[in-house]
Design a protein around this motif. Structure first.
Motif, PDB file in Angstrom:
ATOM      1  N   SER A 118       0.820  -1.214   0.000  1.00  0.00           N
ATOM      2  CA  SER A 118       0.000   0.000   0.000  1.00  0.00           C
ATOM      3  C   SER A 118       0.852   1.262   0.000  1.00  0.00           C
ATOM      4  CB  SER A 118      -0.931   0.015   1.210  1.00  0.00           C
ATOM      5  OG  SER A 118      -1.771  -1.119   1.229  1.00  0.00           O
ATOM      6  N   ASP A 119       1.945   1.234   0.758  1.00  0.00           N
ATOM      7  CA  ASP A 119       2.784   2.436   0.850  1.00  0.00           C
ATOM      8  C   ASP A 119       3.431   2.785  -0.480  1.00  0.00           C
ATOM      9  OD1 ASP A 119       4.220   0.036   1.153  1.00  0.00           O
ATOM     10  OD2 ASP A 119       5.907   1.056   2.101  1.00  0.00           O
ATOM     11  N   LEU A 120       3.614   1.776  -1.355  1.00  0.00           N
ATOM     12  CA  LEU A 120       4.178   2.036  -2.671  1.00  0.00           C
ATOM     13  C   LEU A 120       3.121   2.573  -3.639  1.00  0.00           C
ATOM     14  CD1 LEU A 120       6.354  -1.170  -3.318  1.00  0.00           C
ATOM     15  CD2 LEU A 120       6.884   0.810  -1.891  1.00  0.00           C
ATOM     16  N   ILE A 121       1.935   2.021  -3.533  1.00  0.00           N
ATOM     17  CA  ILE A 121       0.904   2.289  -4.536  1.00  0.00           C
ATOM     18  C   ILE A 121       0.039   3.502  -4.205  1.00  0.00           C
ATOM     19  CG2 ILE A 121      -1.088   1.292  -5.742  1.00  0.00           C
ATOM     20  CD1 ILE A 121       0.128  -1.463  -5.177  1.00  0.00           C
ATOM     21  N   ASN A 122      -0.228   3.725  -2.930  1.00  0.00           N
ATOM     22  CA  ASN A 122      -1.161   4.791  -2.561  1.00  0.00           C
ATOM     23  C   ASN A 122      -0.842   6.158  -3.168  1.00  0.00           C
ATOM     24  OD1 ASN A 122      -3.130   3.394  -1.145  1.00  0.00           O
ATOM     25  ND2 ASN A 122      -2.005   3.488   0.797  1.00  0.00           N
ATOM     26  N   PRO A 123       0.439   6.563  -3.235  1.00  0.00           N
ATOM     27  CA  PRO A 123       0.738   7.880  -3.826  1.00  0.00           C
ATOM     28  C   PRO A 123       0.335   7.995  -5.297  1.00  0.00           C
ATOM     29  CG  PRO A 123       2.576   7.150  -2.480  1.00  0.00           C
ATOM     30  CD  PRO A 123       1.652   5.981  -2.609  1.00  0.00           C
ATOM     31  N   VAL A 124       0.241   6.849  -6.001  1.00  0.00           N
ATOM     32  CA  VAL A 124      -0.128   6.879  -7.428  1.00  0.00           C
ATOM     33  C   VAL A 124      -1.393   6.063  -7.691  1.00  0.00           C
ATOM     34  CG1 VAL A 124       2.221   7.282  -8.243  1.00  0.00           C
ATOM     35  CG2 VAL A 124       1.435   4.934  -7.871  1.00  0.00           C
ATOM     36  N   LYS A 125      -2.118   5.746  -6.650  1.00  0.00           N
ATOM     37  CA  LYS A 125      -3.295   4.886  -6.745  1.00  0.00           C
ATOM     38  C   LYS A 125      -4.299   5.367  -7.780  1.00  0.00           C
ATOM     39  CE  LYS A 125      -7.015   3.133  -3.746  1.00  0.00           C
ATOM     40  NZ  LYS A 125      -7.510   3.132  -2.342  1.00  0.00           N
ATOM     41  N   ASP A 126      -4.505   6.677  -7.847  1.00  0.00           N
ATOM     42  CA  ASP A 126      -5.506   7.231  -8.758  1.00  0.00           C
ATOM     43  C   ASP A 126      -5.105   7.100 -10.214  1.00  0.00           C
ATOM     44  OD1 ASP A 126      -7.033   7.896  -6.585  1.00  0.00           O
ATOM     45  OD2 ASP A 126      -6.431  10.005  -6.533  1.00  0.00           O
ATOM     46  N   ASP A 127      -3.849   6.721 -10.480  1.00  0.00           N
ATOM     47  CA  ASP A 127      -3.386   6.547 -11.854  1.00  0.00           C
ATOM     48  C   ASP A 127      -3.486   5.099 -12.307  1.00  0.00           C
ATOM     49  OD1 ASP A 127      -2.324   7.506 -14.294  1.00  0.00           O
ATOM     50  OD2 ASP A 127      -0.311   6.841 -13.736  1.00  0.00           O
ATOM     51  N   PHE A 128      -4.050   4.214 -11.464  1.00  0.00           N
ATOM     52  CA  PHE A 128      -4.241   2.822 -11.829  1.00  0.00           C
ATOM     53  C   PHE A 128      -5.707   2.562 -12.160  1.00  0.00           C
ATOM     54  CE2 PHE A 128      -0.078   2.121 -10.043  1.00  0.00           C
ATOM     55  CZ  PHE A 128       0.377   0.957 -10.649  1.00  0.00           C
ATOM     56  N   ASN A 129      -5.929   1.611 -13.047  1.00  0.00           N
ATOM     57  CA  ASN A 129      -7.287   1.153 -13.324  1.00  0.00           C
ATOM     58  C   ASN A 129      -7.931   0.748 -12.007  1.00  0.00           C
ATOM     59  OD1 ASN A 129      -9.534  -0.566 -13.952  1.00  0.00           O
ATOM     60  ND2 ASN A 129      -8.673  -0.914 -15.987  1.00  0.00           N
ATOM     61  N   GLY A 310      10.620 -13.546   2.751  1.00  0.00           N
ATOM     62  CA  GLY A 310      12.020 -13.420   2.389  1.00  0.00           C
ATOM     63  C   GLY A 310      12.796 -12.587   3.388  1.00  0.00           C
ATOM     64  N   LYS A 311      14.107 -12.527   3.220  1.00  0.00           N
ATOM     65  CA  LYS A 311      14.979 -11.787   4.125  1.00  0.00           C
ATOM     66  C   LYS A 311      15.332 -10.401   3.590  1.00  0.00           C
ATOM     67  CE  LYS A 311      17.052 -15.888   6.226  1.00  0.00           C
ATOM     68  NZ  LYS A 311      18.317 -16.621   6.515  1.00  0.00           N
ATOM     69  N   ASN A 312      14.776 -10.067   2.420  1.00  0.00           N
ATOM     70  CA  ASN A 312      15.113  -8.789   1.792  1.00  0.00           C
ATOM     71  C   ASN A 312      13.858  -7.990   1.460  1.00  0.00           C
ATOM     72  OD1 ASN A 312      18.027  -9.527   1.445  1.00  0.00           O
ATOM     73  ND2 ASN A 312      17.139 -11.043   0.062  1.00  0.00           N
ATOM     74  N   VAL A 313      12.888  -8.013   2.339  1.00  0.00           N
ATOM     75  CA  VAL A 313      11.590  -7.421   2.023  1.00  0.00           C
ATOM     76  C   VAL A 313      11.709  -5.934   1.693  1.00  0.00           C
ATOM     77  CG1 VAL A 313       9.281  -6.923   2.884  1.00  0.00           C
ATOM     78  CG2 VAL A 313      10.324  -9.144   3.361  1.00  0.00           C
ATOM     79  N   ASP A 314      12.406  -5.192   2.538  1.00  0.00           N
ATOM     80  CA  ASP A 314      12.521  -3.747   2.303  1.00  0.00           C
ATOM     81  C   ASP A 314      13.286  -3.448   1.009  1.00  0.00           C
ATOM     82  OD1 ASP A 314      11.097  -3.188   4.579  1.00  0.00           O
ATOM     83  OD2 ASP A 314      12.875  -2.903   5.843  1.00  0.00           O
ATOM     84  N   GLU A 315      14.391  -4.163   0.799  1.00  0.00           N
ATOM     85  CA  GLU A 315      15.168  -3.965  -0.429  1.00  0.00           C
ATOM     86  C   GLU A 315      14.332  -4.311  -1.664  1.00  0.00           C
ATOM     87  OE1 GLU A 315      19.170  -5.708  -0.517  1.00  0.00           O
ATOM     88  OE2 GLU A 315      18.902  -6.091   1.624  1.00  0.00           O
ATOM     89  N   THR A 316      13.575  -5.398  -1.531  1.00  0.00           N
ATOM     90  CA  THR A 316      12.755  -5.841  -2.660  1.00  0.00           C
ATOM     91  C   THR A 316      11.664  -4.835  -2.968  1.00  0.00           C
ATOM     92  OG1 THR A 316      13.178  -8.132  -1.993  1.00  0.00           O
ATOM     93  CG2 THR A 316      11.427  -7.756  -3.591  1.00  0.00           C
ATOM     94  N   LYS A 317      11.049  -4.292  -1.930  1.00  0.00           N
ATOM     95  CA  LYS A 317      10.011  -3.287  -2.145  1.00  0.00           C
ATOM     96  C   LYS A 317      10.583  -2.059  -2.852  1.00  0.00           C
ATOM     97  CE  LYS A 317       6.947  -2.382   0.993  1.00  0.00           C
ATOM     98  NZ  LYS A 317       6.281  -2.074   2.280  1.00  0.00           N
ATOM     99  N   GLU A 318      11.805  -1.693  -2.509  1.00  0.00           N
ATOM    100  CA  GLU A 318      12.440  -0.557  -3.175  1.00  0.00           C
ATOM    101  C   GLU A 318      12.643  -0.846  -4.663  1.00  0.00           C
ATOM    102  OE1 GLU A 318      16.040   0.358  -1.159  1.00  0.00           O
ATOM    103  OE2 GLU A 318      15.063   0.853   0.752  1.00  0.00           O
ATOM    104  N   TYR A 319      13.067  -2.072  -4.983  1.00  0.00           N
ATOM    105  CA  TYR A 319      13.258  -2.451  -6.382  1.00  0.00           C
ATOM    106  C   TYR A 319      11.932  -2.478  -7.129  1.00  0.00           C
ATOM    107  CZ  TYR A 319      13.724  -5.491 -10.431  1.00  0.00           C
ATOM    108  OH  TYR A 319      13.646  -6.024 -11.697  1.00  0.00           O
ATOM    109  N   VAL A 320      10.932  -3.085  -6.524  1.00  0.00           N
ATOM    110  CA  VAL A 320       9.616  -3.185  -7.159  1.00  0.00           C
ATOM    111  C   VAL A 320       9.021  -1.800  -7.394  1.00  0.00           C
ATOM    112  CG1 VAL A 320       7.238  -3.946  -6.765  1.00  0.00           C
ATOM    113  CG2 VAL A 320       9.142  -5.523  -6.363  1.00  0.00           C
ATOM    114  N   LYS A 321       9.188  -0.918  -6.416  1.00  0.00           N
ATOM    115  CA  LYS A 321       8.705   0.457  -6.594  1.00  0.00           C
ATOM    116  C   LYS A 321       9.443   1.131  -7.740  1.00  0.00           C
ATOM    117  CE  LYS A 321       8.376   4.981  -4.325  1.00  0.00           C
ATOM    118  NZ  LYS A 321       9.204   5.685  -5.329  1.00  0.00           N
ATOM    119  N   TRP A 322      10.770   0.964  -7.755  1.00  0.00           N
ATOM    120  CA  TRP A 322      11.573   1.591  -8.802  1.00  0.00           C
ATOM    121  C   TRP A 322      11.099   1.171 -10.188  1.00  0.00           C
ATOM    122  CZ3 TRP A 322      14.707  -0.830 -12.487  1.00  0.00           C
ATOM    123  CH2 TRP A 322      15.520   0.026 -13.240  1.00  0.00           C
TER     124      TRP A 322
END
Length: 420
Positions: A118-129, A310-322
């Motif tokens: 949610s923290d990744l998507i909410n700022p751009v939520k209105d731009d998604f179907n 996984g052991k890299n949740v925060d790092e992975t979220k940063e990559y997925v957001k990027w």
């Protein structure tokens, strides 16, 4: 949606249900809350993708990952038809991917397998179907980022229809009749896939039914759905349906090679088919079934999820957001350069020149008018239950009502796990 919280539906139960695995066996040796061993300390991230059929897709995904400078991202490109089983099996081990593409399924959220994004998507939520957001949302939290929307419909040869005096079918009865008129000694009237699995969802929707109702109870077992299976059996035994094709329906080769006059496939195949047939190519939705039915278009698509175990949740979220939030150039490239998909980002969909005219625009129109999305409460075991119905009553001639009743017992077992 407090009913979505069921502590008895743990990670192992969810994944065994998805795989249809027995409670005993090799999985007993797996630890409960393991991650990826040795993956911390800058050792990199791993992502899983199924092998797309369009040329250049594997290279594109690896190119995007290489452009990410914060971590070394390795891509596992899973070939074959068993992507789901390989993914779920890996999630039970210490070799599990940090992120992976899949479809929104409540069992994976309930088991704590996928992270809240949610923290990744909410700022751009209105731009998604909005439908993409809704299909990934549980208790107000969004799990998974939609990468592409994939409408599926019939592709057909206009000239063959005209030669046979066939109009575009509006009902399933008309589709069966059209297939008979279009069949020659060299060309079959229709191709729906070798397994017929890809048309199960459209059959339900076109019959005016849903998989589950608003109370998360079975809603697919109706007289119109039963009739739909009977009509498919008629088509299957008619000699007018292409059977045992060289490739499954996701591949446009059967239509492209002149083996059939019409084929159920996805919008991803449109560029290849347009190269072959040009203006002779048309599309139409799955025809309606019964008086209460309505034509339907199945929106498949794929989404990116983060492995919460996984052991890299925060790092992975940063990559997925990027990649799937920030890099709109890559998102557009992924949706439109290797086949046609509809970008889930509204801004990208509206600016996509390749989708604004001709047959691509018609595909978008059908998607908007007749599109249906996956139900997040529909599990892999429920999917398999209806695949068994298709096999037993269409391929083998069993009674659809009885076969659906058998499926009801399996689906209700899944619903009890999820909703109590």
């Amino acid at each position: 949606m407090s009913a979505f919280r069921n502590s008895n539906f743990d990670r192992r139960t969810a994944l065994r249900a998805a795989l249809g695995l027995a409670a005993a066996g090799g999985l007993a040796a797996c630890g409960g809350n393991t991650g990826r061993s040795g993956s911390g300390g800058g050792a990199g991230l791993t992502q899983y993708f199924h092998a797309y059929g369009e040329a250049g897709t594997e290279q594109a995904i690896k190119k995007y990952a290489k452009a990410y400078k914060e971590s070394n991202v390795t891509t596992q490109w899973i070939t074959g038809s068993n992507f789901e089983s390989k993914l779920f099996a890996s999630l039970l081990t210490d070799k599990a991917p940090d992120c992976f593409e899949f479809h929104p399924q409540l069992q994976m959220i309930e088991s704590g397998q996928v992270a809240d994004l949610s923290d990744l998507i909410n700022p751009v939520k209105d731009d998604f179907n909005p439908a993409d957001i809704a299909s990934h949302t549980v208790d107000g939290k969004i799990y998974g980022i939609r990468m592409i929307d994939d409408p599926q419909f019939f592709f057909y040869r206009k000239s063959l229809f005209e030669k046979a005096g066939v109009e575009v079918p509006q009902t399933l009865e008309e589709l069966v009749e059209a297939a008979a008129k279009l069949t020659t000694d060299k060309v079959k009237g229709a191709y729906l896939g070798n397994t017929l699995h890809s048309i199960i969802n459209p059959l339900i929707w076109s019959a005016g039914a849903q998989h589950l109702d608003d109370k998360n109870q079975i809603a697919y077992h109706t007289d119109a759905v039963v009739d739909g299976f009977k009509q498919l059996r008629k088509l299957f035994t008619s000699g007018d349906l292409l059977l045992d094709a060289p490739t499954e329906s996701w591949d446009p080769a059967s239509l492209n090679q002149g083996l059939t006059a019409m084929q159920w496939c996805g919008m991803w195949a449109m560029p290849v088919l347009l190269d072959t047939f040009g203006d002779d190519l048309g599309v139409f939705p799955f025809p309606k079934i019964g008086d209460a039915g309505k034509q339907s278009v199945y929106n498949g698509g794929w989404s990116m999820f983060v492995n919460a175990k996984g052991k890299n949740v925060d790092e992975t979220k940063e990559y997925v957001k990027w990649l799937w939030i920030d890099q709109k150039e890559y998102q557009e490239d992924w949706a439109l350069s290797y086949g046609f998909h509809i970008p889930p980002r509204t801004s990208l969909a509206q600016s996509a020149e390749k989708l604004k005219t001709g047959l691509p625009a018609e595909g978008v129109k059908l998607f908007n008018e007749f599109g249906h999305f996956d139900n997040i409460g529909w599990t892999q075991a429920s999917i398999t239950a209806l695949e068994d119905v298709m096999a037993n009553c269409v391929r083998k001639g069993g009674d659809p009502d009885k076969e659906l009743t058998k499926a009801d017992a399996k689906v209700n077992k899944e619903l009890k796990k999820l909703f109590g």
